[in-house]
Enzyme design. Structure first.
Site, PDB file in Angstrom:
ATOM      1  N   HIS A  18       0.803  -1.254  -0.067  1.00 49.37           N
ATOM      2  CA  HIS A  18      -0.100  -0.062   0.065  1.00 49.37           C
ATOM      3  C   HIS A  18       0.805   1.393  -0.133  1.00 49.37           C
ATOM      4  O   HIS A  18       0.454   2.378  -0.587  1.00 49.37           O
ATOM      5  CB  HIS A  18      -1.002  -0.082   1.118  1.00 49.37           C
ATOM      6  CG  HIS A  18      -2.000  -1.054   1.152  1.00 49.37           C
ATOM      7  ND1 HIS A  18      -2.821  -1.661   2.057  1.00 49.37           N
ATOM      8  CD2 HIS A  18      -2.460  -1.652   0.008  1.00 49.37           C
ATOM      9  CE1 HIS A  18      -3.420  -2.608   1.774  1.00 49.37           C
ATOM     10  NE2 HIS A  18      -3.632  -2.366   0.307  1.00 49.37           N
ATOM     11  N   HIS A  41      -8.115  -7.928  -7.712  1.00 45.40           N
ATOM     12  CA  HIS A  41      -8.356  -8.866  -6.366  1.00 45.40           C
ATOM     13  C   HIS A  41      -8.522  -7.846  -5.139  1.00 45.40           C
ATOM     14  O   HIS A  41      -7.438  -7.573  -4.647  1.00 45.40           O
ATOM     15  CB  HIS A  41      -7.380 -10.033  -6.259  1.00 45.40           C
ATOM     16  CG  HIS A  41      -7.100 -10.796  -7.368  1.00 45.40           C
ATOM     17  ND1 HIS A  41      -6.527 -10.712  -8.493  1.00 45.40           N
ATOM     18  CD2 HIS A  41      -7.602 -12.202  -7.181  1.00 45.40           C
ATOM     19  CE1 HIS A  41      -6.583 -11.691  -9.194  1.00 45.40           C
ATOM     20  NE2 HIS A  41      -7.144 -12.623  -8.353  1.00 45.40           N
ATOM     21  N   SER A  95      -6.682  -1.705  -0.800  1.00 48.60           N
ATOM     22  CA  SER A  95      -6.048  -1.058  -1.911  1.00 48.60           C
ATOM     23  C   SER A  95      -7.154  -0.121  -2.458  1.00 48.60           C
ATOM     24  O   SER A  95      -7.073   0.954  -3.135  1.00 48.60           O
ATOM     25  CB  SER A  95      -5.487  -2.177  -2.797  1.00 48.60           C
ATOM     26  OG  SER A  95      -6.320  -3.064  -3.015  1.00 48.60           O
ATOM     27  N   GLU A 113     -13.963  -8.650  -7.240  1.00 53.34           N
ATOM     28  CA  GLU A 113     -13.876  -9.294  -5.989  1.00 53.34           C
ATOM     29  C   GLU A 113     -14.645 -10.514  -6.165  1.00 53.34           C
ATOM     30  O   GLU A 113     -16.074 -10.523  -6.396  1.00 53.34           O
ATOM     31  CB  GLU A 113     -14.185  -8.396  -4.862  1.00 53.34           C
ATOM     32  CG  GLU A 113     -14.227  -9.114  -3.545  1.00 53.34           C
ATOM     33  CD  GLU A 113     -13.046 -10.133  -3.162  1.00 53.34           C
ATOM     34  OE1 GLU A 113     -12.093  -9.560  -3.199  1.00 53.34           O
ATOM     35  OE2 GLU A 113     -13.340 -11.389  -2.873  1.00 53.34           O
ATOM     36  N   GLY A 139     -11.046 -11.709 -11.453  1.00 54.83           N
ATOM     37  CA  GLY A 139      -9.940 -10.376 -11.813  1.00 54.83           C
ATOM     38  C   GLY A 139      -9.234 -10.862 -12.793  1.00 54.83           C
ATOM     39  O   GLY A 139      -9.026  -9.947 -13.377  1.00 54.83           O
ATOM     40  N   ASP A 160      -3.387  -8.665  -7.009  1.00 57.03           N
ATOM     41  CA  ASP A 160      -3.084  -9.135  -5.636  1.00 57.03           C
ATOM     42  C   ASP A 160      -3.937 -10.472  -5.234  1.00 57.03           C
ATOM     43  O   ASP A 160      -4.792 -10.433  -4.355  1.00 57.03           O
ATOM     44  CB  ASP A 160      -3.433  -8.072  -4.753  1.00 57.03           C
ATOM     45  CG  ASP A 160      -3.011  -7.994  -3.324  1.00 57.03           C
ATOM     46  OD1 ASP A 160      -2.320  -8.927  -2.943  1.00 57.03           O
ATOM     47  OD2 ASP A 160      -3.576  -7.340  -2.342  1.00 57.03           O
TER      48      ASP A 160
HETATM   49  C1  LIG Z   1      -5.023 -10.551  -0.941  1.00 54.22           C
HETATM   50  S1  LIG Z   1      -6.783 -10.230  -0.925  1.00 54.22           S
HETATM   51  C2  LIG Z   1      -6.786  -8.580  -1.888  1.00 54.22           C
HETATM   52  C3  LIG Z   1      -6.277  -7.250  -0.887  1.00 54.22           C
HETATM   53  C4  LIG Z   1      -6.700  -5.884  -1.467  1.00 54.22           C
HETATM   54  N1  LIG Z   1      -5.797  -6.139  -2.983  1.00 54.22           N
HETATM   55  C5  LIG Z   1      -5.903  -5.072  -0.592  1.00 54.22           C
HETATM   56  O1  LIG Z   1      -4.645  -4.837  -0.846  1.00 54.22           O
HETATM   57  O2  LIG Z   1      -6.617  -4.437   0.096  1.00 54.22           O
HETATM   58  C6  LIG Z   1      -7.211 -11.224  -2.308  1.00 54.22           C
HETATM   59  C7  LIG Z   1      -8.800 -10.959  -2.605  1.00 54.22           C
HETATM   60  O3  LIG Z   1      -8.985 -11.518  -3.798  1.00 54.22           O
HETATM   61  C8  LIG Z   1     -10.241 -12.624  -3.786  1.00 54.22           C
HETATM   62  N2  LIG Z   1     -10.249 -13.337  -4.943  1.00 54.22           N
HETATM   63  C9  LIG Z   1      -9.683 -14.678  -4.974  1.00 54.22           C
HETATM   64  N3  LIG Z   1      -9.685 -15.372  -6.026  1.00 54.22           N
HETATM   65  C10 LIG Z   1     -10.265 -14.189  -7.021  1.00 54.22           C
HETATM   66  C11 LIG Z   1     -10.377 -14.066  -8.251  1.00 54.22           C
HETATM   67  N4  LIG Z   1     -10.142 -15.056  -9.209  1.00 54.22           N
HETATM   68  N5  LIG Z   1     -10.956 -12.908  -8.930  1.00 54.22           N
HETATM   69  C12 LIG Z   1     -11.040 -11.773  -7.991  1.00 54.22           C
HETATM   70  N6  LIG Z   1     -10.957 -12.043  -6.624  1.00 54.22           N
HETATM   71  C13 LIG Z   1     -10.625 -13.134  -6.132  1.00 54.22           C
HETATM   72  C14 LIG Z   1     -10.297 -13.043  -2.333  1.00 54.22           C
HETATM   73  O4  LIG Z   1     -11.552 -13.227  -2.044  1.00 54.22           O
HETATM   74  C15 LIG Z   1      -9.677 -11.957  -1.852  1.00 54.22           C
HETATM   75  O5  LIG Z   1     -10.605 -10.722  -1.156  1.00 54.22           O
END
Ligand SMILES: C[S@@+](CC[C@H](N)C(=O)[O-])C[C@H]1O[C@@H](n2cnc3c(N)ncnc32)[C@H](O)[C@@H]1O
Length: 275
Positions: A18, A41, A95, A113, A139, A160
């Site tokens: 971040h 993500h 993020s 998401e 994503g 991410d």
């Molecule tokens: C590491 S977290 C994201 C944190 C966020 N980017 C942040 O920095 O605040 C990963 C997220 O991706 C979601 N996720 C998992 N597989 C996914 C996909 N194929 N497409 C979109 N989101 C997905 C999960 O539910 C989770 O909320």
């Protein structure tokens, strides 16, 4: 899908990702032309550090909890910390929340998401914000469907993923390449865990073999990655970084290392593939 970011929000990996993300958006704002950000993500967008999930791991205490609110003059963390501390008491911004608060009226944010509950939280957060769109979809697939944004020729893709699957590094490398193909000159920022060096080396080799160029990495390692069962550190890979971003990244990672680590902690900024 087992991963929930609520357990990890505000940890050392979030601080690294971040703080660098804030600096990348800052550099996009140096030119008046609009830019778009695709957050593939996105998570829920905002996290309560008093929640049962955050309390169970306590990870934020070793991350954002260690960074003093008041910085010495002109710290490279200033902009990131001012966003964190203006989010609210005991809250930590994800993020999408960070990016949304940095947008100018001409800029846009697209979030994906896949977790149904986290998607609903994210949608609620941005329900009154016309500059942000929130999608309950994969994503990676969104890169083809939603990127680039119509009439906007500059931008950043944040990748991410939760790293729950064995082919995550490989999918990430392909997503980096695709994001750049879809918009020439786009900045691509991809977070990766460093539990052990072997998969990280294979990831970099894959990108080199694919012919990807202009790739910088910024890593914060809490300890040598000898125990692969632990998140020993992490990195943000930045394709097409802004001019002289390696200097900014070094200042940010060194400052974070001073707050978050002990004598075993290292900060490394390196060109994996130069221009
Ligand atoms: C590491 S977290 C994201 C944190 C966020 N980017 C942040 O920095 O605040 C990963 C997220 O991706 C979601 N996720 C998992 N597989 C996914 C996909 N194929 N497409 C979109 N989101 C997905 C999960 O539910 C989770 O909320």
């Amino acid at each position: 899908m087992n991963y929930r970011h609520a357990f990890h929000a505000g940890n050392h990996a979030d601080c690294l990702k971040h703080a660098l993300l804030t600096a990348l958006i800052h550099s996009l704002k140096l030119k008046p032309a609009p830019f778009a950000v695709l957050d593939t993500h996105a998570g829920t967008g905002r996290y309560a550090l008093t929640s049962a999930e955050a309390d169970r791991t306590g990870e934020w205490r070793e991350g954002i909890g260690r960074i003093p609110v008041a910085q010495d003059a002109a710290s490279p963390l200033d902009e990131y910390l001012s966003i964190v501390h203006s989010t609210g008491k005991d809250l930590y911004p994800g993020s999408p929340d960070i990016v949304a608060r940095l947008l100018r009226p001409q800029d846009r944010l697209i979030c994906c998401e896949l977790h149904p509950e986290d998607f609903l939280s994210l949608r609620r957060l941005f329900r009154d914000n016309q500059q942000v769109s929130v999608h309950e979809r994969d994503g990676y697939a969104a890169i083809r469907a939603l990127w680039p944004v119509k009439n906007i020729s500059r931008g950043l893709v944040l990748l991410d993923p939760p790293f729950e699957k064995p082919d995550d590094f490989s999918r990430l490398a392909e997503a980096i390449a695709l994001s750049r193909q879809r918009l020439r000159g786009a900045i691509v920022a991809a977070w990766y865990p460093v539990k052990h060096r072997t998969p990280v080396r294979a990831f970099f080799n894959q990108l080199q073999d694919m012919g990807e160029r202009k790739i910088l990495t910024a890593e914060l390692m809490l300890r040598a990655p000898t125990d692969p069962s632990r998140l020993n550190g992490s990195g943000l890979l930045i394709a097409n970084p802004p001019w002289q971003f390696e200097k900014t990244a070094s200042e940010i990672t060194s400052k974070l290392a001073a707050y978050l680590g002990d004598e075993n902690c290292t900060a490394n900024v390196e060109w994996i593939v130069p221009e």
